[in-house]
Motif scaffolding. Structure first.
Motif, PDB file in Angstrom:
ATOM      1  N   ASP A  34       0.864  -1.179   0.000  1.00  0.00           N
ATOM      2  CA  ASP A  34       0.000   0.000   0.000  1.00  0.00           C
ATOM      3  C   ASP A  34       0.905   1.234   0.000  1.00  0.00           C
ATOM      4  N   GLN A  35       1.093   1.828  -1.181  1.00  0.00           N
ATOM      5  CA  GLN A  35       2.041   2.929  -1.318  1.00  0.00           C
ATOM      6  C   GLN A  35       1.596   4.173  -0.542  1.00  0.00           C
ATOM      7  N   THR A  36       0.300   4.382  -0.425  1.00  0.00           N
ATOM      8  CA  THR A  36      -0.193   5.525   0.349  1.00  0.00           C
ATOM      9  C   THR A  36       0.150   5.358   1.822  1.00  0.00           C
ATOM     10  N   LEU A  37      -0.057   4.152   2.340  1.00  0.00           N
ATOM     11  CA  LEU A  37       0.276   3.877   3.738  1.00  0.00           C
ATOM     12  C   LEU A  37       1.782   3.965   3.960  1.00  0.00           C
ATOM     13  N   LEU A  38       2.556   3.443   3.012  1.00  0.00           N
ATOM     14  CA  LEU A  38       4.008   3.495   3.132  1.00  0.00           C
ATOM     15  C   LEU A  38       4.501   4.940   3.177  1.00  0.00           C
ATOM     16  N   ALA A  39       3.939   5.791   2.325  1.00  0.00           N
ATOM     17  CA  ALA A  39       4.333   7.204   2.319  1.00  0.00           C
ATOM     18  C   ALA A  39       4.017   7.863   3.656  1.00  0.00           C
ATOM     19  N   GLN A 101      11.684  -0.492  -1.815  1.00  0.00           N
ATOM     20  CA  GLN A 101      10.464  -1.168  -1.393  1.00  0.00           C
ATOM     21  C   GLN A 101      10.724  -1.994  -0.137  1.00  0.00           C
ATOM     22  N   PRO A 102       9.826  -1.946   0.839  1.00  0.00           N
ATOM     23  CA  PRO A 102      10.009  -2.772   2.036  1.00  0.00           C
ATOM     24  C   PRO A 102       9.914  -4.252   1.697  1.00  0.00           C
ATOM     25  N   THR A 103      10.567  -5.058   2.508  1.00  0.00           N
ATOM     26  CA  THR A 103      10.541  -6.500   2.309  1.00  0.00           C
ATOM     27  C   THR A 103       9.182  -7.084   2.669  1.00  0.00           C
ATOM     28  N   ILE A 104       8.559  -6.523   3.701  1.00  0.00           N
ATOM     29  CA  ILE A 104       7.308  -7.095   4.188  1.00  0.00           C
ATOM     30  C   ILE A 104       6.539  -6.049   4.981  1.00  0.00           C
ATOM     31  N   PHE A 105       5.216  -6.226   5.052  1.00  0.00           N
ATOM     32  CA  PHE A 105       4.376  -5.437   5.950  1.00  0.00           C
ATOM     33  C   PHE A 105       3.655  -6.383   6.892  1.00  0.00           C
ATOM     34  N   ASN A 106       3.742  -6.118   8.191  1.00  0.00           N
ATOM     35  CA  ASN A 106       3.091  -6.936   9.206  1.00  0.00           C
ATOM     36  C   ASN A 106       1.841  -6.200   9.677  1.00  0.00           C
ATOM     37  N   SER A 107       0.665  -6.717   9.329  1.00  0.00           N
ATOM     38  CA  SER A 107      -0.581  -6.038   9.672  1.00  0.00           C
ATOM     39  C   SER A 107      -0.928  -6.172  11.147  1.00  0.00           C
ATOM     40  N   PHE A 112       6.263  -1.791   8.658  1.00  0.00           N
ATOM     41  CA  PHE A 112       7.013  -2.039   7.434  1.00  0.00           C
ATOM     42  C   PHE A 112       8.429  -2.438   7.827  1.00  0.00           C
ATOM     43  N   PHE A 113       8.951  -3.478   7.158  1.00  0.00           N
ATOM     44  CA  PHE A 113      10.275  -3.992   7.497  1.00  0.00           C
ATOM     45  C   PHE A 113      11.101  -4.146   6.222  1.00  0.00           C
ATOM     46  N   TRP A 114      12.360  -3.691   6.301  1.00  0.00           N
ATOM     47  CA  TRP A 114      13.291  -3.785   5.184  1.00  0.00           C
ATOM     48  C   TRP A 114      14.443  -4.714   5.568  1.00  0.00           C
ATOM     49  N   GLY A 115      14.745  -5.713   4.705  1.00  0.00           N
ATOM     50  CA  GLY A 115      15.882  -6.584   4.942  1.00  0.00           C
ATOM     51  C   GLY A 115      15.494  -7.870   5.658  1.00  0.00           C
ATOM     52  N   PRO A 116      16.510  -8.517   6.314  1.00  0.00           N
ATOM     53  CA  PRO A 116      17.918  -8.111   6.398  1.00  0.00           C
ATOM     54  C   PRO A 116      18.641  -8.233   5.047  1.00  0.00           C
ATOM     55  N   PHE A 117      19.534  -7.257   4.791  1.00  0.00           N
ATOM     56  CA  PHE A 117      20.351  -7.244   3.590  1.00  0.00           C
ATOM     57  C   PHE A 117      21.798  -7.553   3.959  1.00  0.00           C
ATOM     58  N   PRO A 118      22.496  -8.380   3.169  1.00  0.00           N
ATOM     59  CA  PRO A 118      23.919  -8.616   3.449  1.00  0.00           C
ATOM     60  C   PRO A 118      24.715  -7.316   3.364  1.00  0.00           C
ATOM     61  N   ASN A 119      25.652  -7.172   4.265  1.00  0.00           N
ATOM     62  CA  ASN A 119      26.542  -6.012   4.260  1.00  0.00           C
ATOM     63  C   ASN A 119      27.762  -6.358   3.422  1.00  0.00           C
ATOM     64  N   GLU A 120      27.781  -5.917   2.182  1.00  0.00           N
ATOM     65  CA  GLU A 120      28.876  -6.270   1.283  1.00  0.00           C
ATOM     66  C   GLU A 120      30.148  -5.479   1.567  1.00  0.00           C
ATOM     67  N   ASP A 121      30.055  -4.419   2.372  1.00  0.00           N
ATOM     68  CA  ASP A 121      31.226  -3.595   2.674  1.00  0.00           C
ATOM     69  C   ASP A 121      31.718  -3.798   4.099  1.00  0.00           C
ATOM     70  N   ALA A 128      15.845  -2.463   8.683  1.00  0.00           N
ATOM     71  CA  ALA A 128      15.181  -1.284   9.237  1.00  0.00           C
ATOM     72  C   ALA A 128      13.697  -1.563   9.382  1.00  0.00           C
ATOM     73  N   TYR A 129      13.060  -0.815  10.261  1.00  0.00           N
ATOM     74  CA  TYR A 129      11.602  -0.881  10.350  1.00  0.00           C
ATOM     75  C   TYR A 129      11.032   0.489  10.678  1.00  0.00           C
ATOM     76  N   ILE A 130       9.771   0.690  10.286  1.00  0.00           N
ATOM     77  CA  ILE A 130       8.933   1.801  10.750  1.00  0.00           C
ATOM     78  C   ILE A 130       7.615   1.168  11.158  1.00  0.00           C
TER      79      ILE A 130
END
Length: 384
Positions: A34-39, A101-107, A112-121, A128-130
């Motif tokens: 839901d892009q409106t909710l994400l914004a 784009q977030p990885t998932i939304f938990n209703s 909204f949750f992003w990742g986990p992403f590998p740290n290549e550096d 992250a989450y909001i």
């Protein structure tokens, strides 16, 4: 209760450039979000407009051209740069990872949750989450940037944390708190990075509480207030420096004219030449339309005798040229030494003290609130 050591560091800035470009297999397509909710949720993240500190603009253009640039507007650039360096790091880190784009939304948790992403550096993973705050929370949303040694979400440690109640109509309005904890980042690296002995990292913590919006008594006026604290801070650029403790209160009030203010307190050696004894220093200033203004400074302790206090008043014009400065040493409330340059009448509006002009100061802040920020900046955040 358990203590969460919330952390972040400049070393994590590079984590998100590569992570954000990758497409995680679990990332839902845009149509499933839901892009409106994400914004709406993204508005909870702090902006430079909410947290950034200002210095008189005339300094940047005039300081090399005028014969006698004002002392405190010039030095305020270092203060503003220090604040804005921390603020920029927080804003950019959060934006880098949550702009994809977030990885998932938990209703169930409205998260909204992003990742986990590998740290290549570097080592481990980032996420992250909001999410919506609890019904009894101080703010509508809370957010965090997290680090982990693997992709187990349960083991992730927050590395930036904050809460906010945004303004739906103006991204630079709203209220919130944000924390950048360099100590926890260092602890994470020490525990997991085999090359830790060769790393140079920032130390200490930075926390800021902010509120911005229309003046409730005058809807045509904008008021911005930020209370910020560094504790035991040592910059990566000067790792052998003594840990610094600084408190700031800054912001602006704008209607027909704009009045910016900055009030800060710290302990450091101001003697020339330096004698290794730290004075307790306070500097307070205000300026009109990013130009003309007044500063009031005081110092005690250190090289000054017990009961003595040094006091300075300075005024400057729109070109940030010093128009007046006075220096007094007081003992027991009485002046025992005094010197001045310039004509005090040239201060114009600023012949009145900042108190008489109603300029906000650290002394106006609730001591209990300052104590809470001090606790968070020294020890991190306690979470249930």
């Amino acid at each position: 209760m358990k203590r969460l050591m919330l952390a972040s560091a400049l070393s994590t800035v590079t984590l998100f450039g590569c992570a954000a470009e990758e497409t995680d297999p679990g990332t839902p397509p845009p149509d499933d979000i839901d892009q409106t909710l994400l914004a709406e949720y993204r508005k909870a993240l702090p902006s430079m407009g909410q947290l950034g500190a200002k210095a008189p603009e005339g300094s940047a253009a005039s300081i090399l051209a005028v014969g006698d640039p004002a002392l405190y507007p010039t030095s305020s650039y270092d203060i503003a740069t220090g604040i804005n360096g921390a603020v920029t790091g927080i804003v950019q880190l959060l934006d880098d990872v949550t702009s994809i784009q977030p990885t998932i939304f938990n209703s169930e948790t409205n998260e909204f949750f992003w990742g986990p992403f590998p740290n290549e550096d570097g080592i481990g993973y980032v996420a992250a989450y909001i999410r919506e705050g609890r019904p009894d929370a101080d703010f509508q949303f809370e957010y965090a940037l997290l680090r982990g040694i693997d992709n187990d979400v349960a083991k992730l440690t927050p590395v930036i944390w904050g809460g906010a109640t945004p303004d739906a109509e103006n991204e630079d309005h709203g209220a919130g708190v944000t924390l950048w904890d360099f100590e926890a980042n260092r602890a994470f690296e020490e525990e997991h990075n085999p090359d830790f002995a060769n790393l140079v990292l920032d130390r200490g913590r930075f926390v800021a509480l902010y509120a911005a919006g229309q003046d409730e008594n005058d809807p045509e006026a904008e008021a911005v207030y930020v209370l910020a604290t560094f504790r035991n801070f040592v910059s990566i650029d000067n790792p052998t420096a003594e840990p610094a403790n600084l408190d700031y209160f800054y912001g602006h009030y704008e209607k027909e004219i704009k009045v910016d203010f900055l009030d800060w307190e710290a302990s450091f050696d101001v003697t020339e030449p330096a004698d290794g004894l730290a004075e307790n220093v306070g500097v307070r200033m205000a300026f009109l339309n990013e130009g003309t203004g007044r500063a009031e400074a005081d110092a005690a302790g250190g090289s000054l005798a017990e009961g003595q206090e040094a006091s300075v008043v300075e005024c400057w014009n729109a070109a940030i040229e010093q128009s007046y400065i006075s220096f007094d040493v007081l003992e027991g409330g009485e002046t025992i030494a005094s010197a001045e340059e310039g004509n005090f009448a040239d201060c114009g509006l600023f012949t009145a003290s900042l108190d008489d002009l109603g300029v906000p100061s650290l002394d106006d802040v609730d001591p209990g609130l300052r104590a809470i920020l001090d606790e968070v900046a020294r020890n991190g955040v306690i979470a249930e």
